[in-house]
Design a protein around this motif. Sequence first.
Motif, PDB file in Angstrom:
ATOM      1  N   VAL A  53     156.184 -28.360  -5.553  1.00  0.00           N
ATOM      2  CA  VAL A  53     155.549 -27.850  -6.773  1.00  0.00           C
ATOM      3  C   VAL A  53     154.472 -28.838  -7.189  1.00  0.00           C
ATOM      4  CG1 VAL A  53     155.897 -27.010  -9.119  1.00  0.00           C
ATOM      5  CG2 VAL A  53     157.774 -26.850  -7.465  1.00  0.00           C
ATOM      6  N   ASN A  54     153.254 -28.351  -7.310  1.00  0.00           N
ATOM      7  CA  ASN A  54     152.115 -29.178  -7.697  1.00  0.00           C
ATOM      8  C   ASN A  54     151.279 -28.437  -8.735  1.00  0.00           C
ATOM      9  OD1 ASN A  54     152.248 -31.528  -5.725  1.00  0.00           O
ATOM     10  ND2 ASN A  54     152.372 -29.768  -4.344  1.00  0.00           N
ATOM     11  N   SER A  55     150.378 -29.168  -9.341  1.00  0.00           N
ATOM     12  CA  SER A  55     149.483 -28.595 -10.336  1.00  0.00           C
ATOM     13  C   SER A  55     148.048 -28.994 -10.009  1.00  0.00           C
ATOM     14  CB  SER A  55     149.854 -29.120 -11.727  1.00  0.00           C
ATOM     15  OG  SER A  55     148.964 -28.630 -12.702  1.00  0.00           O
ATOM     16  N   VAL A  56     147.131 -28.058 -10.164  1.00  0.00           N
ATOM     17  CA  VAL A  56     145.712 -28.383 -10.078  1.00  0.00           C
ATOM     18  C   VAL A  56     145.131 -28.310 -11.483  1.00  0.00           C
ATOM     19  CG1 VAL A  56     145.410 -27.692  -7.676  1.00  0.00           C
ATOM     20  CG2 VAL A  56     145.039 -26.019  -9.481  1.00  0.00           C
ATOM     21  N   ASN A  57     144.275 -29.287 -11.796  1.00  0.00           N
ATOM     22  CA  ASN A  57     143.756 -29.448 -13.152  1.00  0.00           C
ATOM     23  C   ASN A  57     142.230 -29.512 -13.131  1.00  0.00           C
ATOM     24  OD1 ASN A  57     146.553 -30.327 -12.992  1.00  0.00           O
ATOM     25  ND2 ASN A  57     146.315 -30.909 -15.120  1.00  0.00           N
ATOM     26  N   PRO A  58     141.584 -28.349 -13.058  1.00  0.00           N
ATOM     27  CA  PRO A  58     140.127 -28.362 -13.011  1.00  0.00           C
ATOM     28  C   PRO A  58     139.490 -28.646 -14.371  1.00  0.00           C
ATOM     29  CG  PRO A  58     140.956 -26.114 -12.843  1.00  0.00           C
ATOM     30  CD  PRO A  58     142.146 -27.024 -12.877  1.00  0.00           C
ATOM     31  N   THR A  59     138.262 -29.111 -14.298  1.00  0.00           N
ATOM     32  CA  THR A  59     137.399 -29.202 -15.467  1.00  0.00           C
ATOM     33  C   THR A  59     136.828 -27.798 -15.710  1.00  0.00           C
ATOM     34  OG1 THR A  59     135.547 -30.409 -16.455  1.00  0.00           O
ATOM     35  CG2 THR A  59     135.346 -29.853 -14.125  1.00  0.00           C
ATOM     36  N   VAL A  60     135.776 -27.710 -16.471  1.00  0.00           N
ATOM     37  CA  VAL A  60     135.102 -26.428 -16.683  1.00  0.00           C
ATOM     38  C   VAL A  60     134.836 -25.791 -15.327  1.00  0.00           C
ATOM     39  CG1 VAL A  60     132.960 -25.346 -17.467  1.00  0.00           C
ATOM     40  CG2 VAL A  60     134.013 -27.176 -18.826  1.00  0.00           C
ATOM     41  N   THR A  61     135.218 -24.536 -15.183  1.00  0.00           N
ATOM     42  CA  THR A  61     134.996 -23.809 -13.946  1.00  0.00           C
ATOM     43  C   THR A  61     134.023 -22.670 -14.238  1.00  0.00           C
ATOM     44  OG1 THR A  61     137.207 -24.396 -13.189  1.00  0.00           O
ATOM     45  CG2 THR A  61     136.108 -22.581 -12.049  1.00  0.00           C
ATOM     46  N   LEU A  62     132.970 -22.626 -13.476  1.00  0.00           N
ATOM     47  CA  LEU A  62     131.891 -21.689 -13.758  1.00  0.00           C
ATOM     48  C   LEU A  62     132.158 -20.299 -13.190  1.00  0.00           C
ATOM     49  CD1 LEU A  62     128.854 -24.091 -13.390  1.00  0.00           C
ATOM     50  CD2 LEU A  62     129.987 -23.305 -15.483  1.00  0.00           C
ATOM     51  N   THR A  63     133.203 -19.675 -13.752  1.00  0.00           N
ATOM     52  CA  THR A  63     133.439 -18.257 -13.536  1.00  0.00           C
ATOM     53  C   THR A  63     132.402 -17.507 -14.369  1.00  0.00           C
ATOM     54  OG1 THR A  63     134.924 -18.185 -15.433  1.00  0.00           O
ATOM     55  CG2 THR A  63     135.925 -18.656 -13.262  1.00  0.00           C
ATOM     56  N   GLU A  64     132.430 -16.188 -14.361  1.00  0.00           N
ATOM     57  CA  GLU A  64     131.502 -15.434 -15.207  1.00  0.00           C
ATOM     58  C   GLU A  64     131.669 -15.848 -16.669  1.00  0.00           C
ATOM     59  OE1 GLU A  64     131.392 -11.188 -14.633  1.00  0.00           O
ATOM     60  OE2 GLU A  64     131.512 -11.428 -12.454  1.00  0.00           O
ATOM     61  N   MET A  65     132.903 -15.970 -17.129  1.00  0.00           N
ATOM     62  CA  MET A  65     133.157 -16.374 -18.506  1.00  0.00           C
ATOM     63  C   MET A  65     132.695 -17.814 -18.747  1.00  0.00           C
ATOM     64  SD  MET A  65     136.685 -16.162 -20.731  1.00  0.00           S
ATOM     65  CE  MET A  65     137.491 -17.607 -20.086  1.00  0.00           C
ATOM     66  N   GLY A  66     132.951 -18.693 -17.782  1.00  0.00           N
ATOM     67  CA  GLY A  66     132.530 -20.079 -17.917  1.00  0.00           C
ATOM     68  C   GLY A  66     131.018 -20.224 -17.983  1.00  0.00           C
ATOM     69  N   GLU A  67     130.322 -19.428 -17.203  1.00  0.00           N
ATOM     70  CA  GLU A  67     128.854 -19.458 -17.219  1.00  0.00           C
ATOM     71  C   GLU A  67     128.331 -19.117 -18.619  1.00  0.00           C
ATOM     72  OE1 GLU A  67     126.612 -20.264 -14.937  1.00  0.00           O
ATOM     73  OE2 GLU A  67     127.626 -20.110 -13.008  1.00  0.00           O
ATOM     74  N   VAL A  68     128.935 -18.110 -19.250  1.00  0.00           N
ATOM     75  CA  VAL A  68     128.510 -17.709 -20.595  1.00  0.00           C
ATOM     76  C   VAL A  68     128.879 -18.790 -21.609  1.00  0.00           C
ATOM     77  CG1 VAL A  68     128.875 -16.035 -22.462  1.00  0.00           C
ATOM     78  CG2 VAL A  68     128.611 -15.245 -20.098  1.00  0.00           C
ATOM     79  N   GLY A  69     130.132 -19.256 -21.552  1.00  0.00           N
ATOM     80  CA  GLY A  69     130.613 -20.221 -22.530  1.00  0.00           C
ATOM     81  C   GLY A  69     129.923 -21.571 -22.481  1.00  0.00           C
ATOM     82  N   TRP A  70     129.397 -21.930 -21.330  1.00  0.00           N
ATOM     83  CA  TRP A  70     128.768 -23.245 -21.160  1.00  0.00           C
ATOM     84  C   TRP A  70     127.273 -23.146 -20.899  1.00  0.00           C
ATOM     85  CZ3 TRP A  70     131.260 -27.625 -22.345  1.00  0.00           C
ATOM     86  CH2 TRP A  70     132.639 -27.520 -22.531  1.00  0.00           C
ATOM     87  N   SER A  71     126.645 -22.049 -21.300  1.00  0.00           N
ATOM     88  CA  SER A  71     125.219 -21.855 -21.055  1.00  0.00           C
ATOM     89  C   SER A  71     124.332 -22.582 -22.068  1.00  0.00           C
ATOM     90  CB  SER A  71     124.877 -20.366 -21.051  1.00  0.00           C
ATOM     91  OG  SER A  71     125.164 -19.788 -22.315  1.00  0.00           O
ATOM     92  N   ASP A  72     124.853 -22.899 -23.222  1.00  0.00           N
ATOM     93  CA  ASP A  72     124.072 -23.580 -24.254  1.00  0.00           C
ATOM     94  C   ASP A  72     123.940 -25.060 -23.892  1.00  0.00           C
ATOM     95  OD1 ASP A  72     122.980 -24.771 -26.507  1.00  0.00           O
ATOM     96  OD2 ASP A  72     124.503 -24.006 -27.890  1.00  0.00           O
ATOM     97  N   PRO A  73     122.716 -25.541 -23.630  1.00  0.00           N
ATOM     98  CA  PRO A  73     122.527 -26.944 -23.252  1.00  0.00           C
ATOM     99  C   PRO A  73     123.074 -27.940 -24.283  1.00  0.00           C
ATOM    100  CG  PRO A  73     120.502 -25.715 -22.898  1.00  0.00           C
ATOM    101  CD  PRO A  73     121.457 -24.798 -23.625  1.00  0.00           C
ATOM    102  N   ALA A  74     123.071 -27.580 -25.546  1.00  0.00           N
ATOM    103  CA  ALA A  74     123.586 -28.481 -26.583  1.00  0.00           C
ATOM    104  C   ALA A  74     125.095 -28.686 -26.442  1.00  0.00           C
ATOM    105  CB  ALA A  74     123.257 -27.920 -27.966  1.00  0.00           C
ATOM    106  N   VAL A  75     125.780 -27.704 -25.913  1.00  0.00           N
ATOM    107  CA  VAL A  75     127.223 -27.810 -25.670  1.00  0.00           C
ATOM    108  C   VAL A  75     127.482 -28.369 -24.279  1.00  0.00           C
ATOM    109  CG1 VAL A  75     129.354 -26.467 -25.459  1.00  0.00           C
ATOM    110  CG2 VAL A  75     127.701 -25.889 -27.254  1.00  0.00           C
TER     111      VAL A  75
END
Length: 123
Positions: A53-75
């Motif tokens: 049993v293991n866990s993977v712990n990614p940072t921001v992942t640029l899925t379609e939702m991630g692309e939208v949520g992280w598109s603002d350069p200020a964020v």
Amino acid sequence: MKARGKGGSIVNLSSVAGMIGIKDHLVYGATKAALDNMTKVWALELGPHNIRVNSVNPTVTLTEMGEVGWSDPAVRDPWLAQHPLRRFCQPHDVAHTVLYLLSDKSDMITGAILPIDGGLTCV
């Protein structure tokens, strides 16, 4: 897996938010930290049955939702600047790691909390 008696592999999908404190992410981070602890407990309990049993712990992942949520350069830019590799995950980065942990090539790895974070947790 226990009933089959042949062992196997479980990979939990967590987040770097379970490993580091992220402002305004209390509940999200707490639930991911809980999942990381569950990963370790299950590794102890299921290991004798040859179940890893293991866990993977990614940072921001640029899925379609991630692309939208992280598109603002200020964020995006201040958060990205904290990553030594200066990039976020792509879905294939996570998928490749999960495939490795599910494969027999990782047959001695259990109880690991594996960041896929471009070095974020190193700083």
